[in-house]
Write a protein that holds these residues in place. Sequence first.
Motif, mmCIF file in Angstrom:
data_model
loop_
_atom_site.group_PDB
_atom_site.id
_atom_site.type_symbol
_atom_site.label_atom_id
_atom_site.label_comp_id
_atom_site.label_asym_id
_atom_site.label_seq_id
_atom_site.Cartn_x
_atom_site.Cartn_y
_atom_site.Cartn_z
ATOM 1 N N PRO A 100 0.740 -1.201 -0.031
ATOM 2 C CA PRO A 100 -0.064 0.047 0.109
ATOM 3 C C PRO A 100 0.938 1.174 0.017
ATOM 4 O O PRO A 100 1.743 1.562 1.027
ATOM 5 N N ILE A 101 0.826 2.162 -0.994
ATOM 6 C CA ILE A 101 1.696 3.183 -1.275
ATOM 7 C C ILE A 101 0.812 4.439 -1.369
ATOM 8 O O ILE A 101 -0.203 4.308 -2.462
ATOM 9 N N ALA A 102 0.860 5.456 -0.934
ATOM 10 C CA ALA A 102 -0.061 6.614 -1.253
ATOM 11 C C ALA A 102 0.220 7.210 -2.657
ATOM 12 O O ALA A 102 1.266 7.204 -3.220
ATOM 13 N N PRO A 103 -0.910 7.155 -3.517
ATOM 14 C CA PRO A 103 -0.615 7.662 -4.708
ATOM 15 C C PRO A 103 0.451 9.112 -4.869
ATOM 16 O O PRO A 103 1.260 9.163 -5.866
ATOM 17 N N ALA A 104 0.112 10.025 -4.296
ATOM 18 C CA ALA A 104 1.118 11.204 -4.107
ATOM 19 C C ALA A 104 2.652 10.924 -4.062
ATOM 20 O O ALA A 104 3.572 11.329 -4.608
ATOM 21 N N LEU A 105 2.812 9.668 -3.082
ATOM 22 C CA LEU A 105 4.214 9.249 -2.920
ATOM 23 C C LEU A 105 4.739 8.378 -4.047
ATOM 24 O O LEU A 105 6.103 8.761 -4.524
ATOM 25 N N LEU A 106 3.813 7.803 -4.512
ATOM 26 C CA LEU A 106 4.396 6.935 -5.794
ATOM 27 C C LEU A 106 4.499 7.958 -6.909
ATOM 28 O O LEU A 106 5.580 7.716 -7.764
ATOM 29 N N ARG A 107 3.831 8.834 -7.196
ATOM 30 C CA ARG A 107 3.849 9.885 -8.237
ATOM 31 C C ARG A 107 5.369 10.634 -8.112
ATOM 32 O O ARG A 107 6.005 10.678 -9.130
ATOM 33 N N THR A 108 5.602 11.048 -6.879
ATOM 34 C CA THR A 108 6.853 11.607 -6.471
ATOM 35 C C THR A 108 8.069 10.992 -6.795
ATOM 36 O O THR A 108 8.948 11.193 -7.397
ATOM 37 N N ALA A 109 7.805 9.786 -6.248
ATOM 38 C CA ALA A 109 9.166 8.774 -6.312
ATOM 39 C C ALA A 109 9.403 8.371 -7.787
ATOM 40 O O ALA A 109 10.524 8.469 -8.180
ATOM 41 N N LEU A 110 8.384 7.959 -8.656
ATOM 42 C CA LEU A 110 8.481 7.517 -9.892
ATOM 43 C C LEU A 110 9.081 8.894 -10.635
ATOM 44 O O LEU A 110 9.715 8.711 -11.634
ATOM 45 N N GLY A 111 8.546 10.220 -10.312
ATOM 46 C CA GLY A 111 8.975 11.323 -11.144
ATOM 47 C C GLY A 111 10.349 11.525 -10.904
ATOM 48 O O GLY A 111 10.888 11.991 -11.652
ATOM 49 N N ALA A 166 1.399 7.207 -13.764
ATOM 50 C CA ALA A 166 -0.119 7.441 -14.355
ATOM 51 C C ALA A 166 -0.765 6.075 -14.585
ATOM 52 O O ALA A 166 -1.981 6.086 -14.332
ATOM 53 N N ALA A 167 -0.023 5.264 -15.267
ATOM 54 C CA ALA A 167 -0.556 4.000 -15.684
ATOM 55 C C ALA A 167 -1.027 3.111 -14.430
ATOM 56 O O ALA A 167 -1.909 2.508 -14.362
ATOM 57 N N LEU A 168 -0.117 3.331 -13.309
ATOM 58 C CA LEU A 168 -0.364 2.387 -12.228
ATOM 59 C C LEU A 168 -1.616 2.812 -11.080
ATOM 60 O O LEU A 168 -2.259 2.260 -10.720
ATOM 61 N N ILE A 169 -1.701 4.180 -11.327
ATOM 62 C CA ILE A 169 -2.665 4.998 -10.508
ATOM 63 C C ILE A 169 -3.933 5.335 -11.225
ATOM 64 O O ILE A 169 -5.213 4.846 -10.691
ATOM 65 N N GLY A 170 -3.882 5.528 -12.315
ATOM 66 C CA GLY A 170 -5.224 5.944 -13.269
ATOM 67 C C GLY A 170 -5.833 4.760 -13.562
ATOM 68 O O GLY A 170 -5.541 3.613 -13.574
ATOM 69 N N SER A 171 -6.994 4.984 -14.344
ATOM 70 C CA SER A 171 -8.049 4.466 -14.706
ATOM 71 C C SER A 171 -7.524 3.554 -16.172
ATOM 72 O O SER A 171 -7.214 4.507 -16.903
ATOM 73 N N LEU A 172 -7.540 2.347 -16.132
ATOM 74 C CA LEU A 172 -7.107 1.742 -17.179
ATOM 75 C C LEU A 172 -8.270 1.059 -18.355
ATOM 76 O O LEU A 172 -8.222 0.315 -19.081
ATOM 77 N N SER A 173 -9.509 1.676 -17.729
ATOM 78 C CA SER A 173 -10.693 1.134 -18.652
ATOM 79 C C SER A 173 -10.880 1.655 -19.691
ATOM 80 O O SER A 173 -10.520 2.759 -20.002
ATOM 81 N N ILE A 174 -11.805 1.025 -20.621
ATOM 82 C CA ILE A 174 -12.040 1.593 -21.956
ATOM 83 C C ILE A 174 -13.656 1.317 -22.187
ATOM 84 O O ILE A 174 -14.151 0.633 -21.597
ATOM 85 N N ASP A 175 -14.178 2.435 -22.932
ATOM 86 C CA ASP A 175 -15.523 2.191 -23.172
ATOM 87 C C ASP A 175 -15.672 1.655 -24.707
ATOM 88 O O ASP A 175 -15.434 2.137 -25.582
ATOM 89 N N ASP A 176 -16.192 0.161 -24.567
ATOM 90 C CA ASP A 176 -16.379 -0.394 -25.986
ATOM 91 C C ASP A 176 -17.749 -0.519 -26.292
ATOM 92 O O ASP A 176 -18.250 -1.174 -27.289
ATOM 93 N N SER A 177 -18.686 0.432 -25.911
ATOM 94 C CA SER A 177 -20.154 0.416 -26.319
ATOM 95 C C SER A 177 -20.565 0.644 -27.637
ATOM 96 O O SER A 177 -21.229 -0.099 -27.988
ATOM 97 N N ALA A 178 -19.704 1.412 -28.240
ATOM 98 C CA ALA A 178 -19.988 1.674 -29.997
ATOM 99 C C ALA A 178 -19.463 0.359 -30.471
ATOM 100 O O ALA A 178 -20.457 0.005 -31.289
ATOM 101 N N THR A 179 -18.688 -0.340 -30.074
ATOM 102 C CA THR A 179 -18.257 -1.464 -30.796
ATOM 103 C C THR A 179 -19.319 -2.648 -30.554
ATOM 104 O O THR A 179 -19.802 -3.258 -31.314
ATOM 105 N N ARG A 180 -19.944 -2.692 -29.200
ATOM 106 C CA ARG A 180 -20.947 -3.854 -29.014
ATOM 107 C C ARG A 180 -22.186 -3.386 -29.618
ATOM 108 O O ARG A 180 -22.935 -4.436 -29.663
ATOM 109 N N SER A 181 -22.605 -1.989 -29.712
ATOM 110 C CA SER A 181 -23.649 -1.833 -30.438
ATOM 111 C C SER A 181 -23.618 -2.123 -31.998
ATOM 112 O O SER A 181 -24.753 -2.155 -32.453
ATOM 113 N N ARG A 182 -22.376 -2.057 -32.354
ATOM 114 C CA ARG A 182 -22.450 -2.383 -34.009
ATOM 115 C C ARG A 182 -22.019 -3.644 -34.273
ATOM 116 O O ARG A 182 -22.481 -4.329 -35.433
ATOM 117 N N LEU A 183 -21.363 -4.258 -33.344
ATOM 118 C CA LEU A 183 -20.930 -5.863 -33.736
ATOM 119 C C LEU A 183 -21.684 -6.660 -32.546
ATOM 120 O O LEU A 183 -21.690 -6.594 -31.439
#
Length: 103
Positions: A42-53, A62-79
């Motif tokens: 468990p590492i505080a996001p601010a500490l992780l950002r500072t250390a990696l920076g 950013a990759a470790l802390i941020g959201s990695l989700s995508i919205d594929d609703s357009a694909t699913r509505s067409r296919l």
Amino acid sequence: ELLLNADAPGGVYLLRDDPEISTPDLARRIAHHLGRKPLMLPIAPALLRTALGMVGRDGMAAALIGSLSIDDSATRSRLPWTPRISLDDGIAATCRAFRENPE
């Protein structure tokens, strides 16, 4: 096959598994299928950002802390696409292949 369908000409198609999972949950599932215990610190996001920076890895934070989700609703509505195997079965198969071919 689906992308060659006349109803789906060209374009960008985003695909994802169901359900979406967090990065820590993905790490836990991979560790489980490799027969290992995950090391989750468990590492505080601010500490992780500072250390990696400080070592020039701002993008990694950013990759470790941020959201990695995508919205594929357009694909699913067409296919009429859904994953052929479940996320957990896919992780299990990948880990099995990794263990059988460690190179």
